[in-house]
Write a protein that holds these residues in place. Structure first.
Motif, PDB file in Angstrom:
ATOM      1  N   MET A   1       0.940  -1.237   0.052  1.00 45.46           N
ATOM      2  CA  MET A   1      -0.009   0.241  -0.090  1.00 45.46           C
ATOM      3  C   MET A   1       0.677   1.246   0.059  1.00 45.46           C
ATOM      4  SD  MET A   1      -2.930  -0.619   2.464  1.00 45.46           S
ATOM      5  CE  MET A   1      -1.978  -1.270   3.920  1.00 45.46           C
ATOM      6  N   LEU A   2       0.513   2.274  -0.733  1.00 44.83           N
ATOM      7  CA  LEU A   2       1.274   3.596  -0.597  1.00 44.83           C
ATOM      8  C   LEU A   2       0.565   4.368   0.498  1.00 44.83           C
ATOM      9  CD1 LEU A   2       1.498   4.389  -4.710  1.00 44.83           C
ATOM     10  CD2 LEU A   2       3.102   3.599  -2.912  1.00 44.83           C
ATOM     11  N   ALA A   3       0.860   4.030   1.808  1.00 41.49           N
ATOM     12  CA  ALA A   3       0.646   4.468   2.833  1.00 41.49           C
ATOM     13  C   ALA A   3       1.707   4.550   3.707  1.00 41.49           C
ATOM     14  CB  ALA A   3      -0.578   4.037   3.357  1.00 41.49           C
ATOM     15  N   PHE A   4       2.089   5.475   4.563  1.00 43.42           N
ATOM     16  CA  PHE A   4       3.240   5.599   5.473  1.00 43.42           C
ATOM     17  C   PHE A   4       2.891   6.492   6.617  1.00 43.42           C
ATOM     18  CE2 PHE A   4       4.638   8.180   2.035  1.00 43.42           C
ATOM     19  CZ  PHE A   4       5.126   9.219   2.639  1.00 43.42           C
ATOM     20  N   HIS A   5       3.724   5.806   7.965  1.00 47.65           N
ATOM     21  CA  HIS A   5       3.466   6.869   8.793  1.00 47.65           C
ATOM     22  C   HIS A   5       4.870   7.925   8.757  1.00 47.65           C
ATOM     23  CE1 HIS A   5       0.659   4.982  11.249  1.00 47.65           C
ATOM     24  NE2 HIS A   5       1.222   4.007  11.052  1.00 47.65           N
ATOM     25  N   HIS A   6       4.770   9.104   9.283  1.00 46.95           N
ATOM     26  CA  HIS A   6       5.332  10.364   9.202  1.00 46.95           C
ATOM     27  C   HIS A   6       5.616  10.651  10.645  1.00 46.95           C
ATOM     28  CE1 HIS A   6       7.041  14.364   8.279  1.00 46.95           C
ATOM     29  NE2 HIS A   6       7.759  13.863   7.382  1.00 46.95           N
ATOM     30  N   PRO A   7       6.628  11.394  10.921  1.00 48.29           N
ATOM     31  CA  PRO A   7       6.693  12.074  12.346  1.00 48.29           C
ATOM     32  C   PRO A   7       5.757  13.090  12.590  1.00 48.29           C
ATOM     33  CG  PRO A   7       9.089  11.935  11.382  1.00 48.29           C
ATOM     34  CD  PRO A   7       7.981  11.507  10.478  1.00 48.29           C
ATOM     35  N   GLN A   8       5.074  13.635  11.414  1.00 45.20           N
ATOM     36  CA  GLN A   8       4.063  14.613  11.564  1.00 45.20           C
ATOM     37  C   GLN A   8       2.609  14.046  11.331  1.00 45.20           C
ATOM     38  OE1 GLN A   8       5.371  17.294   8.667  1.00 45.20           O
ATOM     39  NE2 GLN A   8       6.372  18.840  10.178  1.00 45.20           N
ATOM     40  N   GLY A   9       2.409  12.685  11.126  1.00 39.76           N
ATOM     41  CA  GLY A   9       1.142  12.024  10.890  1.00 39.76           C
ATOM     42  C   GLY A   9       1.266  10.985  10.033  1.00 39.76           C
ATOM     43  N   ARG A  10       0.384  10.594   9.129  1.00 38.21           N
ATOM     44  CA  ARG A  10       0.399   9.681   8.046  1.00 38.21           C
ATOM     45  C   ARG A  10      -0.035  10.179   7.005  1.00 38.21           C
ATOM     46  NH1 ARG A  10       0.050   4.217   7.962  1.00 38.21           N
ATOM     47  NH2 ARG A  10      -1.462   3.256   6.694  1.00 38.21           N
ATOM     48  N   PHE A  11       0.521   9.549   5.684  1.00 40.08           N
ATOM     49  CA  PHE A  11       0.363   9.992   4.519  1.00 40.08           C
ATOM     50  C   PHE A  11      -0.619   8.714   3.666  1.00 40.08           C
ATOM     51  CE2 PHE A  11       1.218   8.969  -0.028  1.00 40.08           C
ATOM     52  CZ  PHE A  11       0.961  10.464  -0.542  1.00 40.08           C
ATOM     53  N   ASN A  12      -1.422   8.947   2.943  1.00 39.36           N
ATOM     54  CA  ASN A  12      -2.383   7.842   2.181  1.00 39.36           C
ATOM     55  C   ASN A  12      -2.448   8.146   0.696  1.00 39.36           C
ATOM     56  OD1 ASN A  12      -3.190   5.937   4.009  1.00 39.36           O
ATOM     57  ND2 ASN A  12      -4.947   7.151   4.623  1.00 39.36           N
ATOM     58  N   THR A  79      -7.605  15.099  10.488  1.00 35.64           N
ATOM     59  CA  THR A  79      -7.379  14.443  11.750  1.00 35.64           C
ATOM     60  C   THR A  79      -8.374  13.206  11.806  1.00 35.64           C
ATOM     61  OG1 THR A  79      -6.209  16.105  12.611  1.00 35.64           O
ATOM     62  CG2 THR A  79      -6.981  14.468  14.039  1.00 35.64           C
ATOM     63  N   PHE A  80      -7.859  12.001  11.962  1.00 32.32           N
ATOM     64  CA  PHE A  80      -8.704  10.920  12.155  1.00 32.32           C
ATOM     65  C   PHE A  80      -8.260  10.113  13.250  1.00 32.32           C
ATOM     66  CE2 PHE A  80      -9.721   6.432  11.206  1.00 32.32           C
ATOM     67  CZ  PHE A  80     -11.249   6.237  11.292  1.00 32.32           C
ATOM     68  N   GLU A  81      -9.048  10.034  14.394  1.00 31.32           N
ATOM     69  CA  GLU A  81      -8.635   9.048  15.591  1.00 31.32           C
ATOM     70  C   GLU A  81      -7.115  10.052  16.061  1.00 31.32           C
ATOM     71  OE1 GLU A  81      -8.400   4.894  14.698  1.00 31.32           O
ATOM     72  OE2 GLU A  81     -10.777   4.952  15.174  1.00 31.32           O
ATOM     73  N   LYS A  82      -7.164  11.169  16.237  1.00 33.95           N
ATOM     74  CA  LYS A  82      -6.153  11.866  16.793  1.00 33.95           C
ATOM     75  C   LYS A  82      -4.919  11.935  15.824  1.00 33.95           C
ATOM     76  CE  LYS A  82      -7.715  11.447  21.177  1.00 33.95           C
ATOM     77  NZ  LYS A  82      -7.600  11.035  22.996  1.00 33.95           N
TER      78      LYS A  82
END
Length: 89
Positions: A1-12, A79-82
């Motif tokens: 999947m082209l989704a990843f966590h980043h120190p500032q949040g999440r990319f999708n 923002t989703f689930e903080k």
């Protein structure tokens, strides 16, 4: 999947379909949440948005669909689930 966590949040990178049946559009809602969404899913690396929609509709609905055309491209910040999200859809 082209989704990843980043120190500032999440990319999708997500694709969605506008599925029409006469004068109705298919949307879904996750139980317990107040928002509605178009059906779709995350794009796999090397997979086109069209192929993602075809795959996701078989996985989620058990139906084969035909993609007619790209309708729009959206860049969303929410923002989703903080968790802050940056999403290309």
């Amino acid at each position: 999947m082209l989704a990843f966590h980043h120190p500032q949040g999440r990319f999708n990178y997500r694709t969605a379909a506008v599925l029409l049946d006469r004068d109705r559009v298919l949307v879904h809602q996750i139980e317990g949440y107040s928002f509605w969404a178009l059906p779709g899913g995350r794009v796999e690396f090397g997979e086109s948005s069209e192929k993602t929609i075809v795959r996701e509709m078989v996985e989620e609905l058990g139906v084969a669909v035909q993609v007619e055309r790209l309708l729009w491209l959206a860049e969303c910040f929410f923002t989703f689930e903080k968790t802050p999200f940056h999403e290309i859809a």
